[in-house]
Design a protein around this motif. Sequence first.
Motif, PDB file in Angstrom:
ATOM      1  N   LYS A   9       0.828  -1.203   0.000  1.00 48.69           N
ATOM      2  CA  LYS A   9       0.000   0.000   0.000  1.00 48.69           C
ATOM      3  C   LYS A   9       0.862   1.253   0.000  1.00 48.69           C
ATOM      4  O   LYS A   9       0.600   2.215  -0.720  1.00 48.69           O
ATOM      5  N   THR A  10       1.915   1.213   0.772  1.00 50.91           N
ATOM      6  CA  THR A  10       2.800   2.385   0.839  1.00 50.91           C
ATOM      7  C   THR A  10       4.154   1.990   1.415  1.00 50.91           C
ATOM      8  O   THR A  10       4.279   0.961   2.092  1.00 50.91           O
ATOM      9  N   ASP A  14       7.217   3.940   3.618  1.00 50.24           N
ATOM     10  CA  ASP A  14       7.563   5.145   4.377  1.00 50.24           C
ATOM     11  C   ASP A  14       9.054   5.426   4.194  1.00 50.24           C
ATOM     12  O   ASP A  14       9.903   4.705   4.733  1.00 50.24           O
ATOM     13  N   LEU A  17       7.293   5.076  -7.102  1.00 50.59           N
ATOM     14  CA  LEU A  17       6.498   3.942  -7.552  1.00 50.59           C
ATOM     15  C   LEU A  17       6.631   3.816  -9.066  1.00 50.59           C
ATOM     16  O   LEU A  17       6.598   4.817  -9.788  1.00 50.59           O
ATOM     17  N   TYR A  45       8.737  -0.442  -6.446  1.00 50.29           N
ATOM     18  CA  TYR A  45       9.255   0.884  -6.123  1.00 50.29           C
ATOM     19  C   TYR A  45      10.728   0.940  -6.522  1.00 50.29           C
ATOM     20  O   TYR A  45      11.447  -0.051  -6.445  1.00 50.29           O
ATOM     21  N   GLN A  61       4.118  -1.163   4.152  1.00 49.07           N
ATOM     22  CA  GLN A  61       2.795  -1.430   4.714  1.00 49.07           C
ATOM     23  C   GLN A  61       1.906  -2.069   3.653  1.00 49.07           C
ATOM     24  O   GLN A  61       1.875  -1.632   2.502  1.00 49.07           O
ATOM     25  N   TYR A 104      -2.121  -3.759   2.576  1.00 51.00           N
ATOM     26  CA  TYR A 104      -3.505  -3.265   2.615  1.00 51.00           C
ATOM     27  C   TYR A 104      -4.286  -3.827   3.784  1.00 51.00           C
ATOM     28  O   TYR A 104      -5.346  -3.305   4.143  1.00 51.00           O
TER      29      TYR A 104
END
Length: 560
Positions: free
Chosen positions: A378-379, A381, A401, A409, A431, A433
């Motif tokens: 999802k992301t 950091d 991304l 990434y 992280q 989903y």
Amino acid sequence: MSLHSKINKTSLKSIKSTLITRLVLLSLFSSLILLTVQCASIKQPTGGPKDSIAPVVLNEFPANFSKNFKEKKISITLDEYIKLNNQQKEISISPDMDRLPQFKVKKKILEITLPDSLEQNTTYTINFGKGLVDYNASNPIINYSYVFATGDQIDSLSISGNVTNALTKEKEKEVRVLLIPISQDSIFGKKKANIFAQTDTVGNFKISNLRANTYRIYALKETNNDRIYNNPDELIGFLKDSIVLDKDLSNINLQISKGTPTKFRVLDKKIENTGRIHLVFNRGVTQPKLILLNDEENDKTKIVNYSQKQDSAFIYISNLEKDSLKFVLSESNSVLDTILIKKTNLKLDRSIVPITSPSTGKVDRVKHLTLSSLTPIKTIDKSKIKFTEDSISKTNFQLQLDSTVANIYHIRYNWRKQKNYQIILEEGAMQGYFGEKNKEHKLSLTYDDSDNYGDITFTFTSIDSTKQYIVELIDEKKEKVYRRDILNNATGKLGYKEFPGGKYTIRIIRDDNKNGIWDPGEVYKLTQPEPLVYLNKTFTIRANWEQNETFSLQELNDIN
């Protein structure tokens, strides 16, 4: 008795004793020599080349191609001891007889006893395939046949041609070519084809002694050797139209490929210890859709990724508390199958496992570092990524991304020679989903200054603007696809910029149905494989070189 007489008697005794001793020794020595010779004579020679020569037919009685045949027994004599190999599958008779002949081997002679029910005015062909072999090494006589006619003429028509692989364009050896009268097309049934030949080492075949008739012709690369197309893993080639055989035919080109199974099946279904659900199908699914039954919350939030050919699916859901999961798979909005997956006693670990590339620990000006995971990300950091150059902390690296490929990434940096880099992904830097996160992950990197990248641009000519072309960059062995692109018909150009050095070639597919992939032949629909051509040479991408190649697509457009 005189002294002289005593001496003579003593001498005679000594001489006699010596003679006896010598005779005994001579006898023992002779026996030893004889034993040695006898022992040596029973030893088999060792070493030498392996026997790879097939038996040779010395005599056939009655003679092969006999007319007005009335004999009840055929005798075939060969130059060495023989045996029959896989008789039921290899040996066939055309046309069928009411009762099968009896085959009996007597050392170097094969005797065939025929039934009484032979038809009049008929040419019979006994095809041995690879069923007649030598006794020791099982070397077969390839495509040997015995022909006779119960009438006054031998059927003499023939069909010849070649078999190639539709995808690689390589000639296919040891492929069965089957000829079946349209009145008894049996390649899909239980009855095996009985008129056949086998391709030679360069893919050529010839079927002789045929009667005038209308036939269908197939090439079959089998898995079970039964001359019936009954396995989706078998490669098959065919002509769309039947053959009216009223004269010798040649240059019949058959292209074999692995068709799409007619019956859909789920080959594999499992829940992995990462929590990922993996489904594998026996074919690609058009416009697939998966619905999770009796679990509305998981169904609404689930993530489904399909493979490029849409023949497998990866499913991610929020929780796996239930003992089983039931999915409904639809194809083009029509229900295809219901799939039940039972959860085993897996020890689940739903942590995100980072995947980094290159895996060699070396980066360069083209291959920056990529981060990905089997788990959907999802992301990431950036503040939880610790980046050092020779133990000095750096923050001026880029984290982006990928613009075309999901879940990848890129970490970009102005890498420098003779520097050591370390990257630490702190716990929770990545992280998912459904609350997944990574554990701490460390990797060390150095800069690769070999600079082994070059550019090559292809210009394609004779483009048909109504058609779609797929260009694949592949290795010399035609096995690995490095890139697949849809050709821009307007420009006719395709470039590979800063591509790793090495030897490559390209394959161009005429994508007739415009679905973005190469489609094999479909024998049930009588559709041929999509046509394709290869660049007739390999090319080398060299470091710091710019190259240009021109390729005409006229040959591809001319294929029917």
